[in-house]
Structures are given as C-alpha cells and as structure tokens.
Design an enzyme around this catalytic site. Sequence first.
Site, mmCIF file in Angstrom:
data_model
loop_
_atom_site.group_PDB
_atom_site.id
_atom_site.type_symbol
_atom_site.label_atom_id
_atom_site.label_comp_id
_atom_site.label_asym_id
_atom_site.label_seq_id
_atom_site.Cartn_x
_atom_site.Cartn_y
_atom_site.Cartn_z
ATOM 1 N N CYS A 12 -30.134 -25.291 18.083
ATOM 2 C CA CYS A 12 -30.990 -26.062 17.188
ATOM 3 C C CYS A 12 -30.173 -27.249 16.672
ATOM 4 O O CYS A 12 -28.974 -27.357 16.929
ATOM 5 C CB CYS A 12 -31.477 -25.205 16.019
ATOM 6 N N HIS A 123 -26.821 -11.747 5.112
ATOM 7 C CA HIS A 123 -26.608 -12.904 5.990
ATOM 8 C C HIS A 123 -25.875 -14.003 5.217
ATOM 9 O O HIS A 123 -26.190 -14.277 4.052
ATOM 10 C CB HIS A 123 -27.951 -13.426 6.509
ATOM 11 N N GLU A 125 -26.069 -17.191 5.323
ATOM 12 C CA GLU A 125 -26.923 -18.272 4.822
ATOM 13 C C GLU A 125 -27.554 -17.886 3.493
ATOM 14 O O GLU A 125 -27.587 -18.682 2.541
ATOM 15 C CB GLU A 125 -28.021 -18.600 5.840
ATOM 16 N N THR A 165 -33.797 -19.975 6.654
ATOM 17 C CA THR A 165 -34.359 -20.889 7.659
ATOM 18 C C THR A 165 -34.809 -20.171 8.926
ATOM 19 O O THR A 165 -35.657 -20.680 9.655
ATOM 20 C CB THR A 165 -33.338 -21.976 8.045
ATOM 21 N N CYS A 193 -37.097 -23.586 9.103
ATOM 22 C CA CYS A 193 -36.965 -24.883 9.770
ATOM 23 C C CYS A 193 -37.938 -24.979 10.943
ATOM 24 O O CYS A 193 -38.378 -23.963 11.494
ATOM 25 C CB CYS A 193 -35.531 -25.123 10.228
ATOM 26 N N SER A 221 -26.791 -12.350 15.854
ATOM 27 C CA SER A 221 -27.506 -13.569 15.451
ATOM 28 C C SER A 221 -28.868 -13.213 14.875
ATOM 29 O O SER A 221 -29.698 -12.574 15.540
ATOM 30 C CB SER A 221 -27.696 -14.496 16.660
ATOM 31 N N SER A 222 -29.106 -13.637 13.634
ATOM 32 C CA SER A 222 -30.362 -13.321 12.950
ATOM 33 C C SER A 222 -31.563 -13.894 13.686
ATOM 34 O O SER A 222 -32.541 -13.185 13.938
ATOM 35 C CB SER A 222 -30.328 -13.866 11.515
ATOM 36 N N SER A 264 -28.164 -20.306 18.444
ATOM 37 C CA SER A 264 -26.711 -20.390 18.582
ATOM 38 C C SER A 264 -26.248 -20.203 20.019
ATOM 39 O O SER A 264 -25.076 -19.947 20.272
ATOM 40 C CB SER A 264 -26.048 -19.315 17.698
#
Length: 641
Positions: A12, A123, A125, A165, A193, A221-222, A264
């Site tokens: 992204c 997480h 973030e 996001t 996002c 990875s979420s 990612s």
Amino acid sequence: MKILKAKTAGFCFGVDRAVKLTYQLAEEGHKVATLGPLIHNPQCVADLESKGVVTASGLDDVPTGYEVVIRSHGVGADVYEAIAERGLVLHDATCPFVAKIHRIAKRASDEGKTLLVAGDKTHPEVQGIVGHTRGEVFVFADLDELKAWQGPKNGQNGIIVVAQTTFQVTKWLECTNFIKKDYTNAEIFDTICNATWTRQQEAEDLSRKCDLMVVIGGHHSSNTQKLVKVAEKHTKAVTVETAKELLPEWFEGVGTVAVTAGASTPSSIIEEVLNSMSEEIREEMSFAEMFAESEANLKPVFAGKVVEGTVTSITPNEVQVDIGTKHTGFVKLSELTDDPAARAEDLVKVGDKLDLVVEKVNDQEGVAYLSRKKLEARKGLEEVAKAAEEGTVMEGVVTETNKGGVIVLVKGVKVFVPRSQATMRRDEDINALVKQNVKLIITECAGRKIVGSINKVTAEENAAKREAFWADVEVGKTYTGVVKSLTAYGAFVDIGGVDGLCHISELSWNRIKHPSEVVSVGDTIEVYVKALDPENHKVSLGYKKAEDNPWEKLKNEYPIGSVFTAPVVSITKFGAFVRILPGVDGLVHISEISNERVEKVGDVLKVGDEVNVKLLDVDFDKKRISLSMKALLDDENSDAE
C-alpha cells in the site's frame, strides 16, 4: 485451472513509502535502526538487515550513533518526546493515514472526550494511536466487545470513534451502526484507509468467483489475516509468506484460484508465488485472453478523461467502479451528488453504468478518483453557454451568499448573481434566498466567469402581476402576502407583484418599537388594503384586525364602575398608570390614590405593584381612562358605617 489476480495486491502507499525511505537511507550510508520490524514481512526485514539496518524493539536497543526510523504503523507521543530528549536523528515514515488518526486522538484528549478505537489492542498501530491521547480510551475488536463496554465515565463530554486503518470493513459498519443508535453525541471518523477498503472488497468479490483463495503475506500481518477472514466467508482460503509454503494438494479439483496479497507483501514475492503455481495454469489462457487483459491494462487513464464505470460495490461514503483498466475507480459520495442528506445506496446500485470524469490518478496504488458531478457540470456548462446566447430563462438553486451577491447552481454550474440583480429591493435580505429555487437568465458566460440575473426574470413576471393587481384592487380587499423587508417604520409585503407598506402602527394594537416584534422576513401574513395611490403605485396595508382592538374589548367588558386588580406600569408626578389590557393603560391621579394627602406618588406606589382600582370614566375619542383607588376606600368606609 484459471488464475484470477487481485488488481490491488501488494504494497500500500504507506508501506511502500516506508520501505523506499529505509532502503534509500541504507544505500546512502546512514546507520539506521527501525523501531520494531519495518513491515510484517520477514523476507523484506531480513533483506534490510543484510544491508545493515537494525531492528530495535525499543529506543534502549538503538545502537549508539544510529538514526531512528519510525515505521508506517506510527508510535505514541511519548516516543517522540524520548527521541527528542536523547537528541536522536529521526526519520518519520508514519503512514499519513495513521498520522491523521493521531491528530484525531490528540483532539479527543484536548476536548476531554472519550476515544473509542476499533482494532487489535496488541497491534503497534493501535498502541501508537492510544499513545496520542491522555483521556479515557476504549479499544474494541468487534461488536461483542463494544456491546460489553459500560460506556464513558463522563458521557457529557462526548465520544470520538476511529478505526485501525486495516480494520475489517464489515465489522466497522456493524460497530458504527450500533454506536449511532446508542451514543447520539458520538463523532465517527472512517479512518480505514482506501487501500484497505479496496483490498477487502476485491477479496470478497474474487472469493465469490473462485474455488480457492491464496492470500500472500506475513503470518503476523493484520491486514493479511483480515483478507483471509473476508475470503473465508465464500470459499476456501489459505495464506503463505513465500512460494515455498504452497502445497500441491490445495489445487486438486480446483477450477479457479484467486490470488491477493497483504499491504506488506513485496511484488517480487507475489510474482514468485504466481510463477510457482504451475506454468500449466498460465498456458491455459488463450492468446486472445492475454491480449485482452494486456489491452485493458494499457488503456491510458488521465485527469480530465471521460470514462464509463460499472458499479462493483457501494459503501456509505463512496462507490467503487470498474473502468476497464488496471485501476480501481472510486467515486466519493460528495462527487455523486450535492445533496448532503443523500445516501449512496439510494443513488446507484451494483451493476449500474455511470458516465464519469477522471479527477486524479495514483498509478502507484492503482487507484483512480472519479466524479459524476463534475462531468454533469461540464455538460451543464454547454447548456448554460447556449442559454446565454439565446437569452433562455433557466432554473437553479441558491447555494450560498457572499459580500457581492449569491451563488446559484444551474445544471451543476455555479452562476454568480450580483447583489443588485438578486432581489427587487436593496433592503431585502439575500440570505433568505439560500436553498430557494429561482429563475434567472445568464448575462455573461466567458470562461469561468458566469454571471446571471434573477431580477430581470422577476421584473417581467411582476410586470404582468402588477397589471392584473391594479385592474382588480380596491380598498378593504384582503390579500395573502409575503413579508419582503423590514424598516424602522414598517414592513413591506409582496401581495402579488406589488409591494405594499404596512406601517408600524398598523402591525399591532400594542405599542411596538420595531416591526420585527410582530413579523419576520419571509412570513406569510394576511393583510387588507387601507389606502391606494394609483398614480404613484403605492399601497397602504393593514394587518391588525378590528376585532382584536383592545379599546373595543374595554367598551364591551369593562362598564363604568367596574372594579379589578391590575399592575402599575409607570409612575409620574401626577399619578400612576395601571395596565388594564395589553395596549390599554388607565391613570390613577395622585388625588385618587388615598384618602390621605400624597406628596409623592413614588412613596406610595412602585412599578409592578398589583392594585385594586375602580373605573371612573373613559374618553374613547382621546383614549383616556380615569381610575381610582380612593373610591374603593370610600366604598369600604360606607359599607362599614
């Protein structure tokens, strides 16, 4: 077996920006350390470490002399403070979408509001978001956790709601619907996002068309795991970090396989997985199919181009469309309509074909932003230009006012109408025109300068109305009119193309200081003609009704000798005025206050006193009323004797 590849697979914008920055620093010879793994992709992290980039679990692990890179997930405010205190060189690669959430979180803290965060509390973030507010925070992973929440400690201050996001879109919609019903003062920010919305929607669309979905991305990875959950609702889904994890048995009996990747995942790994999924699969595609796919991907897309888009999905804030290229098209709700109350699902449905104009293209993310409103405005401009040449009357809606006049939206085109051309009277309030449908002609259309006149249309219509009015009007006739403007001496009322003056004295039987005490601009009222001046085209109007005359009420309900209690409304040297009815005051002369001599009225009475009085006399011609308090004392003495 057929392969369907997601258009939005891979890095992204935020991840791509962070990776490029870190590689660039390493190539330039900087000694850098990332706070935590730069991205949730072990292969990429390992490659960076081979180039000298250190992965530090915290500031204490940053080697001496190294510069710090904040990854796209972002960090809390305390980390920034610690970096500044230590004098470390900082390279901030926080995703701009995440940074926006940080600002919202800080605002919640500044305003004393409770912050709700939809996401995984473990997480990085989410931990970074929480680190930007010092107030009450609640993190929830789904609707069940939200429902279990006891609510804010201080519900009066309000609630602000944001989302990680990469939060799952369907869960977010469930949660926000619940919040809107239970917490009406909540401010909700859709902070998932665009790339996440797009990936999840595309993953859901592809999962309906395949027998197996392969999701490429880090196991931790979420956003990758959320893609798996989205796909699992419709088909079998598996996740791999590299091509080595592919298992042959997954593809047995599979007719169609779809491939997508988390935000990612480097493009090199995606290609490696596709290559490893057997050359036989690729060979099944005919030359015509490959040419068609290539042709679609090579179609140029640029700002200003008109395209046809097919609606593929609808969210509350935007519509996703297929424009026949590698780009995913998005039309924001604000670019579909000017109506702020409109809902996207009421305007279009999946499968609809829309004529759109390209506003902006992001080739890096494979996204094109489109507008139906601007295309309609482009078509409308042609009609407006034609109307300007031919003098055609057009219709529009007044959207706003400014110092110079008003803005009228005509066929999606903004037309400026000067103040002098907006209303027939200079003292009329132009703000009353906002949201009103009006007729106008275009007086000038040169490039972006488009000017119109409402007056010229109104004047022609009013001329016909005036002619009919003067042919039919007579004193005493009743009209229903609209208050057009107010002055210190009265109100001007439009009674059908003619403005009549209703003097302030004709608005109310009570004494008023200004017409605004009785009527407002825009009010619809019933008036009657009191006088006419045909030569000068002037009309005098009356508004107060004879049956409401308080003096008539006094004559009918208060005979001479009546006794009543009334308030003192003013004091003079010669007596006190008492309010009998609204608009009717009577005088108690100083000699009629008491049997004893009264030197000063203020020594005996004050404004607001309720007194018992007797009506002695009324002069209806001069509007004078005589009252007495003493007479009641004399009557009491006579009764006592």
